[in-house]
Design a protein around this motif. Structure first.
Motif, PDB file in Angstrom:
ATOM      1  N   LEU A 143       0.846  -1.192   0.000  1.00 23.99           N
ATOM      2  CA  LEU A 143       0.000   0.000   0.000  1.00 23.99           C
ATOM      3  C   LEU A 143       0.878   1.237   0.000  1.00 23.99           C
ATOM      4  N   ASP A 144       0.333   2.345  -0.503  1.00 23.26           N
ATOM      5  CA  ASP A 144       1.087   3.594  -0.492  1.00 23.26           C
ATOM      6  C   ASP A 144       0.810   4.382   0.789  1.00 23.26           C
ATOM      7  N   TYR A 145       1.345   5.592   0.859  1.00 25.24           N
ATOM      8  CA  TYR A 145       1.261   6.456   2.038  1.00 25.24           C
ATOM      9  C   TYR A 145      -0.181   6.813   2.414  1.00 25.24           C
ATOM     10  N   ASP A 146      -1.076   6.783   1.414  1.00 22.39           N
ATOM     11  CA  ASP A 146      -2.480   7.125   1.653  1.00 22.39           C
ATOM     12  C   ASP A 146      -3.385   5.900   1.791  1.00 22.39           C
ATOM     13  N   GLY A 147      -2.800   4.712   1.835  1.00 22.65           N
ATOM     14  CA  GLY A 147      -3.582   3.491   2.000  1.00 22.65           C
ATOM     15  C   GLY A 147      -4.116   2.907   0.708  1.00 22.65           C
ATOM     16  N   ASN A 148      -3.696   3.449  -0.429  1.00 25.52           N
ATOM     17  CA  ASN A 148      -4.120   2.930  -1.727  1.00 25.52           C
ATOM     18  C   ASN A 148      -3.245   1.748  -2.124  1.00 25.52           C
ATOM     19  N   THR A 149      -3.802   0.844  -2.901  1.00 27.83           N
ATOM     20  CA  THR A 149      -3.064  -0.341  -3.326  1.00 27.83           C
ATOM     21  C   THR A 149      -2.048   0.013  -4.399  1.00 27.83           C
ATOM     22  N   ILE A 150      -0.809  -0.420  -4.188  1.00 27.19           N
ATOM     23  CA  ILE A 150       0.222  -0.335  -5.224  1.00 27.19           C
ATOM     24  C   ILE A 150       0.303  -1.691  -5.914  1.00 27.19           C
ATOM     25  N   VAL A 151       0.432  -2.756  -5.122  1.00 25.40           N
ATOM     26  CA  VAL A 151       0.514  -4.121  -5.656  1.00 25.40           C
ATOM     27  C   VAL A 151      -0.369  -5.041  -4.834  1.00 25.40           C
ATOM     28  N   ASP A 152      -1.264  -5.736  -5.524  1.00 26.22           N
ATOM     29  CA  ASP A 152      -2.047  -6.799  -4.915  1.00 26.22           C
ATOM     30  C   ASP A 152      -2.443  -7.745  -6.034  1.00 26.22           C
ATOM     31  N   THR A 153      -1.798  -8.892  -6.100  1.00 26.56           N
ATOM     32  CA  THR A 153      -2.088  -9.843  -7.171  1.00 26.56           C
ATOM     33  C   THR A 153      -3.380 -10.624  -6.919  1.00 26.56           C
ATOM     34  N   ALA A 154      -4.005 -10.387  -5.767  1.00 23.36           N
ATOM     35  CA  ALA A 154      -5.288 -11.024  -5.444  1.00 23.36           C
ATOM     36  C   ALA A 154      -6.218  -9.970  -4.846  1.00 23.36           C
ATOM     37  N   PRO A 155      -6.624  -8.981  -5.652  1.00 20.43           N
ATOM     38  CA  PRO A 155      -7.431  -7.880  -5.096  1.00 20.43           C
ATOM     39  C   PRO A 155      -8.814  -8.319  -4.643  1.00 20.43           C
ATOM     40  N   ARG A 156      -9.326  -7.601  -3.664  1.00 25.35           N
ATOM     41  CA  ARG A 156     -10.658  -7.840  -3.128  1.00 25.35           C
ATOM     42  C   ARG A 156     -11.448  -6.537  -3.163  1.00 25.35           C
ATOM     43  N   LEU A 157     -12.753  -6.637  -3.374  1.00 24.03           N
ATOM     44  CA  LEU A 157     -13.598  -5.449  -3.325  1.00 24.03           C
ATOM     45  C   LEU A 157     -13.699  -4.954  -1.888  1.00 24.03           C
ATOM     46  N   ARG A 158     -14.000  -5.844  -0.970  1.00 30.23           N
ATOM     47  CA  ARG A 158     -13.992  -5.553   0.467  1.00 30.23           C
ATOM     48  C   ARG A 158     -12.960  -6.478   1.089  1.00 30.23           C
ATOM     49  N   ASP A 159     -11.896  -5.883   1.543  1.00 27.53           N
ATOM     50  CA  ASP A 159     -10.760  -6.694   1.982  1.00 27.53           C
ATOM     51  C   ASP A 159     -10.842  -7.011   3.464  1.00 27.53           C
ATOM     52  N   ARG A 160     -11.308  -8.213   3.776  1.00 28.03           N
ATOM     53  CA  ARG A 160     -11.468  -8.646   5.168  1.00 28.03           C
ATOM     54  C   ARG A 160     -10.354  -9.588   5.615  1.00 28.03           C
ATOM     55  N   ARG A 161      -9.321  -9.748   4.773  1.00 21.17           N
ATOM     56  CA  ARG A 161      -8.212 -10.628   5.155  1.00 21.17           C
ATOM     57  C   ARG A 161      -7.523 -10.074   6.397  1.00 21.17           C
ATOM     58  N   LYS A 162      -7.148 -10.957   7.299  1.00 24.74           N
ATOM     59  CA  LYS A 162      -6.501 -10.557   8.557  1.00 24.74           C
ATOM     60  C   LYS A 162      -5.029 -10.248   8.327  1.00 24.74           C
ATOM     61  N   VAL A 163      -4.585  -9.115   8.829  1.00 20.31           N
ATOM     62  CA  VAL A 163      -3.192  -8.701   8.704  1.00 20.31           C
ATOM     63  C   VAL A 163      -2.347  -9.521   9.690  1.00 20.31           C
ATOM     64  N   LEU A 164      -1.363 -10.239   9.172  1.00 14.82           N
ATOM     65  CA  LEU A 164      -0.449 -10.994  10.018  1.00 14.82           C
ATOM     66  C   LEU A 164       0.806 -10.178  10.340  1.00 14.82           C
ATOM     67  N   ASP A 165       1.182  -9.281   9.406  1.00  8.85           N
ATOM     68  CA  ASP A 165       2.364  -8.452   9.607  1.00  8.85           C
ATOM     69  C   ASP A 165       2.235  -7.212   8.728  1.00  8.85           C
ATOM     70  N   ILE A 166       2.670  -6.071   9.249  1.00  5.65           N
ATOM     71  CA  ILE A 166       2.692  -4.840   8.470  1.00  5.65           C
ATOM     72  C   ILE A 166       4.015  -4.126   8.740  1.00  5.65           C
ATOM     73  N   ARG A 167       4.657  -3.691   7.651  1.00  2.00           N
ATOM     74  CA  ARG A 167       5.946  -2.995   7.740  1.00  2.00           C
ATOM     75  C   ARG A 167       5.882  -1.685   6.983  1.00  2.00           C
ATOM     76  N   ALA A 168       6.383  -0.624   7.610  1.00  2.00           N
ATOM     77  CA  ALA A 168       6.554   0.651   6.928  1.00  2.00           C
ATOM     78  C   ALA A 168       7.907   0.581   6.229  1.00  2.00           C
ATOM     79  N   VAL A 169       7.924   0.822   4.918  1.00  2.00           N
ATOM     80  CA  VAL A 169       9.153   0.719   4.142  1.00  2.00           C
ATOM     81  C   VAL A 169       9.444   2.067   3.503  1.00  2.00           C
ATOM     82  N   PHE A 170      10.680   2.538   3.709  1.00  2.00           N
ATOM     83  CA  PHE A 170      11.098   3.819   3.131  1.00  2.00           C
ATOM     84  C   PHE A 170      12.579   3.758   2.845  1.00  2.00           C
ATOM     85  N   ARG A 171      13.073   4.700   2.013  1.00  2.00           N
ATOM     86  CA  ARG A 171      14.483   4.744   1.634  1.00  2.00           C
ATOM     87  C   ARG A 171      15.348   5.087   2.844  1.00  2.00           C
ATOM     88  N   ASN A 172      16.536   4.485   2.897  1.00  2.00           N
ATOM     89  CA  ASN A 172      17.507   4.823   3.956  1.00  2.00           C
ATOM     90  C   ASN A 172      17.964   6.251   3.826  1.00  2.00           C
TER      91      ASN A 172
END
Length: 172
Positions: A143-172
């Motif tokens: 997801l991007d900074y605003d919560g929009n999808t950048i990459v999802d090879t299995a998109p959902r209209l209403r995404d109820r999948r449970k988050v197992l891990d979330i990482r903020a990724v940015f340039r060093n």
């Protein structure tokens, strides 16, 4: 991987690991299909020997993880394995990205849809341009900074999948 060729991800909506990639040459002519049962059986794709996709194993490259890493400019030929979270984080670090856990910002069993809303509020103190790599059961998305999808090879209209891990990724 040939930069002039096109690789289209086709996701298995049943979630049984039968996603595959359609490969087209520089003229747009279909060359081969790679993934799904053929990858699990270890069969080689014609004409694309250096671009292998291994599915079903923890020590492999999956379609979704490779697509997420490609969004950071990291080609699938530049790493060997991406099956474990630690391997993905090491790949990101190798190519100049920092990844910080944001698991403590979510409640237990939070859905991807709820995480999108929280990301869009910008309350986590992450710099603009931060991307969020999310792991759900058997899948990864970005997801991007605003919560929009950048990459999802299995998109959902209403995404109820449970988050197992979330990482903020940015340039060093």
């Amino acid at each position: 991987a040939d930069p002039d060729w096109e690789y289209r991800v086709v996701h298995d909506p049943t979630g049984r690991g039968m996603s595959f990639i359609e490969i087209y040459d520089e003229d747009g002519i279909f060359v081969d299909r790679w993934g799904g049962r053929r990858a699990a059986a270890g069969l080689a794709a014609r004409g694309v020997s250096e671009h292998r996709w291994f599915q079903g194993g923890k020590q492999g490259k999956t379609v979704c993880t490779s697509a997420v890493l490609a969004a950071f400019g990291i080609d699938a030929c530049e790493y060997h394995y991406s099956g474990y979270l630690d391997q993905r984080l090491n790949i990101l670090r190798k190519f100049g990205w920092s990844a910080r856990s944001r698991n403590s910002k979510l409640r237990k069993n939070e859905s991807v849809g709820a995480a999108r809303k929280l990301i869009a509020q910008h309350k986590w103190g992450d710099p603009p341009g931060t991307r969020y790599m999310i792991r759900v059961k058997g899948h990864a998305l970005l997801l991007d900074y605003d919560g929009n999808t950048i990459v999802d090879t299995a998109p959902r209209l209403r995404d109820r999948r449970k988050v197992l891990d979330i990482r903020a990724v940015f340039r060093n």
